[in-house]
Design an enzyme around this catalytic site. Structure first.
Site, PDB file in Angstrom:
ATOM      1  CD1 TRP A 114     -76.456 -31.544  83.391  1.00 17.58           C
ATOM      2  CD2 TRP A 114     -75.372 -33.135  84.244  1.00 17.58           C
ATOM      3  NE1 TRP A 114     -75.911 -32.213  82.362  1.00 17.58           N
ATOM      4  CE2 TRP A 114     -74.973 -33.092  82.753  1.00 17.58           C
ATOM      5  CE3 TRP A 114     -74.668 -33.847  85.160  1.00 17.58           C
ATOM      6  CZ2 TRP A 114     -74.032 -33.883  82.281  1.00 17.58           C
ATOM      7  CZ3 TRP A 114     -73.573 -34.938  84.575  1.00 17.58           C
ATOM      8  CH2 TRP A 114     -73.433 -34.814  83.001  1.00 17.58           C
ATOM      9  CG  ASP A 122     -71.552 -23.758  77.607  1.00 19.17           C
ATOM     10  OD1 ASP A 122     -71.702 -24.504  78.661  1.00 19.17           O
ATOM     11  OD2 ASP A 122     -70.385 -23.766  76.718  1.00 19.17           O
ATOM     12  CD  GLU A 174     -74.157 -31.401  79.409  1.00 19.88           C
ATOM     13  OE1 GLU A 174     -75.524 -31.663  79.485  1.00 19.88           O
ATOM     14  OE2 GLU A 174     -73.423 -32.348  79.065  1.00 19.88           O
ATOM     15  CD  GLU A 175     -67.375 -27.642  79.920  1.00 17.38           C
ATOM     16  OE1 GLU A 175     -66.585 -28.779  80.213  1.00 17.38           O
ATOM     17  OE2 GLU A 175     -66.800 -26.726  79.171  1.00 17.38           O
ATOM     18  CD  GLU A 221     -67.758 -36.630  74.156  1.00 15.34           C
ATOM     19  OE1 GLU A 221     -66.924 -36.656  75.059  1.00 15.34           O
ATOM     20  OE2 GLU A 221     -69.042 -36.190  74.657  1.00 15.34           O
TER      21      GLU A 221
HETATM   22  C1  NOJ Z   1     -70.218 -33.429  81.588  1.00 14.66           C
HETATM   23  C2  NOJ Z   1     -70.479 -32.822  80.456  1.00 14.66           C
HETATM   24  O1  NOJ Z   1     -71.525 -33.467  79.492  1.00 14.66           O
HETATM   25  C3  NOJ Z   1     -69.448 -32.288  79.813  1.00 14.66           C
HETATM   26  O2  NOJ Z   1     -69.895 -31.428  78.473  1.00 14.66           O
HETATM   27  C4  NOJ Z   1     -68.733 -31.343  80.459  1.00 14.66           C
HETATM   28  O3  NOJ Z   1     -67.676 -30.998  79.707  1.00 14.66           O
HETATM   29  C5  NOJ Z   1     -68.425 -32.290  81.888  1.00 14.66           C
HETATM   30  N1  NOJ Z   1     -69.384 -32.804  82.321  1.00 14.66           N
HETATM   31  C6  NOJ Z   1     -67.478 -31.047  82.584  1.00 14.66           C
HETATM   32  O4  NOJ Z   1     -67.140 -31.973  83.832  1.00 14.66           O
HETATM   33  C1  NOJ Z   2     -71.300 -33.746  76.560  1.00 14.97           C
HETATM   34  C2  NOJ Z   2     -71.658 -32.509  75.697  1.00 14.97           C
HETATM   35  O1  NOJ Z   2     -70.755 -31.413  76.089  1.00 14.97           O
HETATM   36  C3  NOJ Z   2     -73.143 -32.070  75.445  1.00 14.97           C
HETATM   37  O2  NOJ Z   2     -73.283 -31.080  74.348  1.00 14.97           O
HETATM   38  C4  NOJ Z   2     -73.859 -33.232  75.071  1.00 14.97           C
HETATM   39  O3  NOJ Z   2     -74.990 -32.920  75.264  1.00 14.97           O
HETATM   40  C5  NOJ Z   2     -73.450 -34.385  75.869  1.00 14.97           C
HETATM   41  N1  NOJ Z   2     -72.098 -34.511  76.131  1.00 14.97           N
HETATM   42  C6  NOJ Z   2     -74.170 -35.731  75.695  1.00 14.97           C
HETATM   43  O4  NOJ Z   2     -73.712 -35.893  74.126  1.00 14.97           O
END
Ligand code: NOJ
Ligand code: NOJ
Length: 579
Positions: free
Chosen positions: A137, A193, A196-197, A421
């Site tokens: 992750w 960030d 999560e990227e 979402e």
């Molecule tokens: C899962 C994350 O929750 C999401 O924010 C992100 O864009 C993707 N992974 C990228 O693969």
């Molecule tokens: C993906 C989003 O990018 C992230 O900010 C969020 O924490 C997770 N989804 C779970 O909602």
């Protein structure tokens, strides 16, 4: 002619009225659905939470969001705690207590980011049985501890107001302190960030860390934990200093991340404005308050980034609301608009309206001029009192603009009111995780701001940005992405004729990236020495040149470029003779 004019006026009025009446209708129907949507996903008896204390969404495939994210949970509970402490919903206490106790457990769970004392607090998400999530992750994510301490401090302050001191000092303070100590020690380390990227430093993360340290210092003082105060306060000042470096003056927007290789336009920045809103801080730009000139300029640049990329935005007037997403380059689940980002724009604007009303005026600066020109093409810089026609014109238009973002979400909310979402960029159909807890919470907080409701601030008023940034986090060993800035004074000797001035531009944002048009004017107070002091990135090779400008004249210094290497900290003076 007269009919055309009337038709335009009527058309505008109907358009404006339509946005606001759509928003009114949506608030009326969606508020209770959004509240129920949050409650279904939290607490042991939530109808969709499957026994978890909090889930991001009940979706288990494409994407699987049946986890507890520290960020989502903390933001959602902050909204609920505000409802509870303000007396709006007195039934939430049991859920809030189960949130704090489960967070205390999660803090202690060893996970791929570490143990509680070796970085584990930066772990972004956990399984719903409160065990560690061990797959690959984007970790760590350092906004979580900050957001969690902000939520718990707001609850703890209410408990103190109501005489429950023992529970606060014995049960909640240890949870809060772990998070604050983590922020104090690690704010200048890189991490992923909020999306999560991107692994770098991130504006949202830095800003919420700043807030946490400020209110942490005040809270520690309040409960007599005075030994923590100076550490939190010292690092808060350093974080505030670093926060300034995300501002891109030539682009008029906040660059979301120090890495990532994107345009930098990102909902990260609008979310920061609403989650660090302090109604007592006026339109302060150092903390990017919702009505600050920088945050308004940024809002326009951010929104405009989505006008032409989504089919569902086509045909919308250039100054009207559109659907917005995380960032224009996004491709996750199709890279669509998000409910929570679109409605965050509305919330920032409602927050701004609240503060203008309190202040009794709007101040238009050169930085915020493009934002306000959307609503009044002839507007000039200046301060417009609430008694003026201009103030009425601007606030009416901003309110309508804000309602437009609500209306966009309304248009793309399915008839049962469920909020996923995202919604499709091409046809507006819901996409990705269903019943996203954060979508519902974001809707609730925007609706509250629309009614003019505010919650206690966090000490953002009257803060001073240190002239020189220090990046030495107390417990950290450097190596982070939070390189600070140093104040560099450029002195250049140049004889000029009347009407001719000396400017500087160079290789970094703070020197306007080699733009002769946006080059910075030096002061001639000590003529023939021209002078300017600029905050430049620390420990960086910076190239620059001076320029002579007069009406019809623009003369660069001859080659080669000048170069300095900025020091790691402190200040620096460079003296040249115009070449
Ligand atoms: C899962 C994350 O929750 C999401 O924010 C992100 O864009 C993707 N992974 C990228 O693969
Ligand atoms: C993906 C989003 O990018 C992230 O900010 C969020 O924490 C997770 N989804 C779970 O909602």
């Amino acid at each position: 002619m007269r009919f055309t004019f009337l038709a335009i006026v009527v058309g505008l009025a109907v358009g404006a009225f339509a946005q606001s009446s759509t928003a009114d209708a949506y608030v009326a129907s969606e508020a209770s659905i959004a509240k129920a949507g949050v409650l279904a996903n939290i607490g042991p008896s939530g109808s969709k939470s499957q026994g978890a204390k909090a889930i991001a969404s009940p979706s288990t495939t494409n994407p699987n969001y049946l986890f507890t994210w520290t960020r989502d949970t903390s933001l959602v509970f902050k909204a609920l705690i505000d409802q509870f402490t303000s007396g709006e919903d007195t039934t939430l206490r049991g859920l809030i207590d189960s949130f704090t106790s489960s967070q205390a457990i999660l803090q202690q769970v060893s996970n791929p980011s570490g143990t509680v004392s070796t970085g584990g607090l930066g772990e972004p998400k956990f399984n719903i049985d409160e065990s560690a999530f061990t797959d690959a992750w984007g970790r760590p994510q350092r906004d979580g501890p900050a957001l969690r301490s902000t939520a718990i401090i707001s609850y703890a302050n209410w408990l103190l107001d109501n005489g429950n001191t023992t529970y606060v000092t014995q049960t909640l303070w240890p949870i809060i302190k772990l998070d604050l100590d983590y922020v104090e020690a690690n704010w200048n380390q890189t991490g992923f960030d909020l999306w999560e990227e991107v692994n770098s430093s991130s504006f949202f993360t830095t800003a919420v860390q700043h807030r946490a340290l400020r209110e942490g210092a005040a809270f520690a003082t309040r409960i007599g934990q005075t030994s923590e105060v100076s550490g939190y306060t010292t690092q808060a000042a350093n974080v505030l200093c670093f926060l300034q470096s995300y501002w891109n003056p030539s682009g008029g927007f906040i660059t979301a991340n120090t890495g990532g290789g994107r345009s930098g336009r990102d909902a990260n920045t609008v979310l920061t404005s609403i989650h660090t809103f302090d109604p007592a801080a006026g339109c302060d730009a150092a903390t990017f308050q919702p009505c600050s000139d920088k945050a308004l300029s940024n809002l326009k640049v951010y929104v405009d980034a989505f006008r032409s990329i989504y089919t569902i935005n086509s045909g919308v007037a250039a100054n009207a609301a559109v659907a917005t997403g995380r960032y224009p380059e996004d491709s996750y689940q199709g890279g669509n608009p998000w409910y929570l980002t679109t409605i965050a724009v509305a919330e920032q604007l409602y927050d701004a309206l609240i503060v203008w009303d309190q202040l009794g005026s709007i101040n238009v600066t050169t930085t915020s001029l493009p934002f306000f020109q959307q609503f009044s093409s002839g507007i000039t810089t200046g301060t417009f009192a609430s008694t003026s026609e201009t103030y009425t014109t601007l606030t009416t238009a901003v309110k309508n603009f804000a309602d437009g973002f609500i209306a966009v979400n309304a248009q793309f909310t399915p008839s049962n009111g469920g909020l996923a979402e995202q919604y499709s960029r091409s046809n507006g159909q819901p996409v990705s995780a269903v019943d996203l807890t954060w979508s519902y919470a974001a809707t609730l907080t925007a609706f509250h701001a629309r009614t003019g409701k505010t919650y206690p601030g966090w000490g953002a008023a009257g803060l001073t940005v240190p002239a020189v940034c220090s990046t030495s986090g107390s417990g950290s060993s450097g190596g982070g992405g939070g390189a600070g800035t140093v104040a560099v004074t450029f002195n250049v000797q140049a004889t000029t004729f009347f009407g001719e001035n000396i400017y500087i531009t160079g290789s970094v944002d703070a020197l306007q990236n080699w733009s002769p048009d946006n080059a910075l004017l030096l002061s001639s107070a000590n003529y023939p020495i021209w002078s300017i002091t600029v905050n430049l990135p620390a420990s960086t090779d910076v190239q620059y040149k001076f320029i002579r400008k007069a009406p019809g004249e623009l003369i660069w210094e001859s080659d080669p470029n000048n170069q300095i290497t900025t020091p790691a900290s402190g200040s620096f003076t460079q003296s040249d003779t115009f070449r």
